[in-house]
Design a protein around this motif. Structure first.
Motif, PDB file in Angstrom:
ATOM      1  N   ILE A 102      -5.901  -2.972  -4.692  1.00 37.56           N
ATOM      2  CA  ILE A 102      -6.518  -1.651  -4.824  1.00 37.56           C
ATOM      3  C   ILE A 102      -8.004  -1.745  -4.491  1.00 37.56           C
ATOM      4  O   ILE A 102      -8.766  -2.431  -5.186  1.00 37.56           O
ATOM      5  CB  ILE A 102      -6.347  -1.095  -6.258  1.00 37.56           C
ATOM      6  CG1 ILE A 102      -4.868  -1.138  -6.690  1.00 37.56           C
ATOM      7  CG2 ILE A 102      -6.920   0.316  -6.340  1.00 37.56           C
ATOM      8  CD1 ILE A 102      -3.933  -0.319  -5.851  1.00 37.56           C
ATOM      9  N   THR A 103      -8.420  -1.076  -3.419  1.00 43.60           N
ATOM     10  CA  THR A 103      -9.841  -1.064  -3.068  1.00 43.60           C
ATOM     11  C   THR A 103     -10.601  -0.104  -3.977  1.00 43.60           C
ATOM     12  O   THR A 103     -10.175   1.029  -4.221  1.00 43.60           O
ATOM     13  CB  THR A 103     -10.032  -0.647  -1.604  1.00 43.60           C
ATOM     14  OG1 THR A 103      -9.360   0.602  -1.364  1.00 43.60           O
ATOM     15  CG2 THR A 103      -9.503  -1.686  -0.652  1.00 43.60           C
ATOM     16  N   VAL A 129     -11.969  -5.333  -5.198  1.00 46.10           N
ATOM     17  CA  VAL A 129     -10.529  -5.114  -5.058  1.00 46.10           C
ATOM     18  C   VAL A 129      -9.873  -5.520  -6.373  1.00 46.10           C
ATOM     19  O   VAL A 129     -10.063  -6.648  -6.851  1.00 46.10           O
ATOM     20  CB  VAL A 129      -9.939  -5.941  -3.896  1.00 46.10           C
ATOM     21  CG1 VAL A 129      -8.420  -5.783  -3.830  1.00 46.10           C
ATOM     22  CG2 VAL A 129     -10.577  -5.531  -2.571  1.00 46.10           C
ATOM     23  N   SER A 130      -9.121  -4.612  -6.975  1.00 51.40           N
ATOM     24  CA  SER A 130      -8.342  -4.926  -8.172  1.00 51.40           C
ATOM     25  C   SER A 130      -6.952  -5.367  -7.738  1.00 51.40           C
ATOM     26  O   SER A 130      -6.294  -4.682  -6.955  1.00 51.40           O
ATOM     27  CB  SER A 130      -8.211  -3.697  -9.088  1.00 51.40           C
ATOM     28  OG  SER A 130      -9.457  -3.270  -9.562  1.00 51.40           O
ATOM     29  N   THR A 173      -8.737   0.474 -13.180  1.00 54.98           N
ATOM     30  CA  THR A 173      -9.169  -0.370 -12.066  1.00 54.98           C
ATOM     31  C   THR A 173     -10.688  -0.290 -11.951  1.00 54.98           C
ATOM     32  O   THR A 173     -11.380  -0.251 -12.959  1.00 54.98           O
ATOM     33  CB  THR A 173      -8.455   0.048 -10.770  1.00 54.98           C
ATOM     34  OG1 THR A 173      -8.542   1.477 -10.602  1.00 54.98           O
ATOM     35  CG2 THR A 173      -6.981  -0.346 -10.809  1.00 54.98           C
ATOM     36  N   GLY A 174     -11.213  -0.256 -10.727  1.00 54.77           N
ATOM     37  CA  GLY A 174     -12.658  -0.186 -10.539  1.00 54.77           C
ATOM     38  C   GLY A 174     -13.117   1.227 -10.214  1.00 54.77           C
ATOM     39  O   GLY A 174     -12.359   2.198 -10.335  1.00 54.77           O
ATOM     40  N   ALA A 213      -7.392   2.487  -1.990  1.00 56.43           N
ATOM     41  CA  ALA A 213      -6.181   1.798  -1.525  1.00 56.43           C
ATOM     42  C   ALA A 213      -5.516   2.558  -0.381  1.00 56.43           C
ATOM     43  O   ALA A 213      -4.354   2.935  -0.445  1.00 56.43           O
ATOM     44  CB  ALA A 213      -5.210   1.602  -2.684  1.00 56.43           C
ATOM     45  N   PHE A 214      -6.266   2.739   0.702  1.00 55.81           N
ATOM     46  CA  PHE A 214      -5.782   3.480   1.859  1.00 55.81           C
ATOM     47  C   PHE A 214      -4.997   2.539   2.768  1.00 55.81           C
ATOM     48  O   PHE A 214      -5.570   1.670   3.426  1.00 55.81           O
ATOM     49  CB  PHE A 214      -6.979   4.085   2.605  1.00 55.81           C
ATOM     50  CG  PHE A 214      -6.608   4.947   3.779  1.00 55.81           C
ATOM     51  CD1 PHE A 214      -5.626   5.908   3.675  1.00 55.81           C
ATOM     52  CD2 PHE A 214      -7.251   4.790   4.996  1.00 55.81           C
ATOM     53  CE1 PHE A 214      -5.291   6.707   4.761  1.00 55.81           C
ATOM     54  CE2 PHE A 214      -6.933   5.583   6.083  1.00 55.81           C
ATOM     55  CZ  PHE A 214      -5.943   6.543   5.967  1.00 55.81           C
TER      56      PHE A 214
END
Length: 330
Positions: free
Chosen positions: A41-42, A49-50, A316-317, A322-323
């Motif tokens: 996950i960006t 990134v998580s 997350t952050g 998350a594209f």
């Protein structure tokens, strides 16, 4: 550096003992275990990134990336996750065995969307500002081809046979179809206004273009290039198909929801409330779970795709996006 419009940037239980046990198991597990699946996950707001273990639904690693990470592409064959960093103009490379940053690829432009060929030999990069797509050899990253496409290319995806690359050109309102052998445009399909995310069915027969300003998705037959348009929620962004090609899940950024569509009847099956400003979506089909990155609430929603109900929410952050296709099966 920012992306072009407000379409892209919006202002918007376990016991402690069980949690500790799950974390210990995740840390001690064999990374090569094929039962391990990870969602990358960006987090655009904090440049990280998580990494979520989709068995435990816990963040097991947080990795520093470049500036303003957006796009994701993952490869089990290469044991790599590629991350586009739009503001530092580079692609971060993560080793998915040890979850470490192992390198980067400089891009003279603004990389947004990413996609890997089915054989993992080519990484495709959508350069948002320069209206082009780069094709990078994953073994020799200085070997780069490029093709000029439409205005503001965003989402992109490759056919299962590696023959075709599909590109959503947001400001041209079309999808370009590229022959990957020659890197030449073979056709353009006009879709709704401001296409952004793309999704391709498992067989490659159906392509979904998510049309942000038309509040719709175009379902394109990849053989005939004929299309059907289905209305969804407000400002949709990304989509994912079920493996049987009967259902499509669409994130709606301004409704804070996911639309679930029956593709045979072209009817809405369900609307699922998720976090704030949902963007990227991917599905762990074996576990029957959809993962949705929520840009506005800094978390990931997890949906049971059998019941179409929200299972849990994972912190997350900052500004999670998350594209792309972000779930990796080891």
């Amino acid at each position: 550096m920012k992306l072009k419009s407000a379409d892209t940037f919006k202002n918007r239980g376990y016991t402690p003992l069980i949690v500790a046990s799950i974390l210990l198991a995740a840390c001690n597990s064999n990374p090569a275990d094929r039962n391990n699946r990870y969602a990358y996950i960006t987090n655009q707001g904090d440049n990280t990134v998580s990494v979520i273990n989709t068995t435990s639904n816990l963040v097991v690693h947080t990795i520093k990336a470049g500036k303003a990470p957006v796009g994701v592409a993952v490869s089990a064959k290469l044991q790599r996750a590629y991350i586009s960093n739009v503001e530092s103009q580079e692609i971060s490379i993560i080793n998915t065995q040890n979850q470490k940053l192992v390198g980067s690829i400089r891009i003279k432009g603004s990389p947004v969307g990413l996609a890997l060929s089915a054989d993992s030999k080519t990484l495709y990069v959508a350069d948002w500002f320069d209206n082009r797509v780069l094709a990078i050899d994953t073994q020799q990253t200085d070997a780069v081809r490029e093709v000029s496409v439409g205005d503001a290319p965003a989402g992109l995806i490759v056919s299962p046979d590696n023959q075709w690359l599909y590109i959503a050109n947001r400001d041209s309102n079309d999808v370009a179809i590229i022959d990957t052998a020659t890197l030449s445009i073979k056709d353009r399909v006009s879709v709704g206004k401001h296409p952004f995310g793309l999704a391709l069915s498992k067989t490659g027969k159906l392509l979904a273009s998510v049309n942000v300003q038309d509040d719709s998705v175009s379902i394109i037959d990849t053989q005939t290039h004929q299309q059907r348009m289905i209305k969804v929620g407000y400002h949709p962004y990304c989509a994912a198909f079920s493996p049987d090609e009967k259902t499509l899940y669409v994130t709606n950024t301004q409704d804070d929801s996911v639309s679930v569509l029956d593709l045979n009847t072209q009817k809405l099956i369900a609307t699922i409330n998720v976090g704030s400003t949902p963007e990227g979506i991917d599905i762990d089909h074996d576990k029957h779970r959809a993962y949705i990155a929520n840009w506005g609430s800094n978390n990931v929603s997890v949906i049971d795709t059998d019941t179409n109900r929200l299972l849990t929410t994972i912190k997350t952050g900052d500004k999670s996006r998350a594209f792309g296709q972000f779930i990796l099966i080891q």
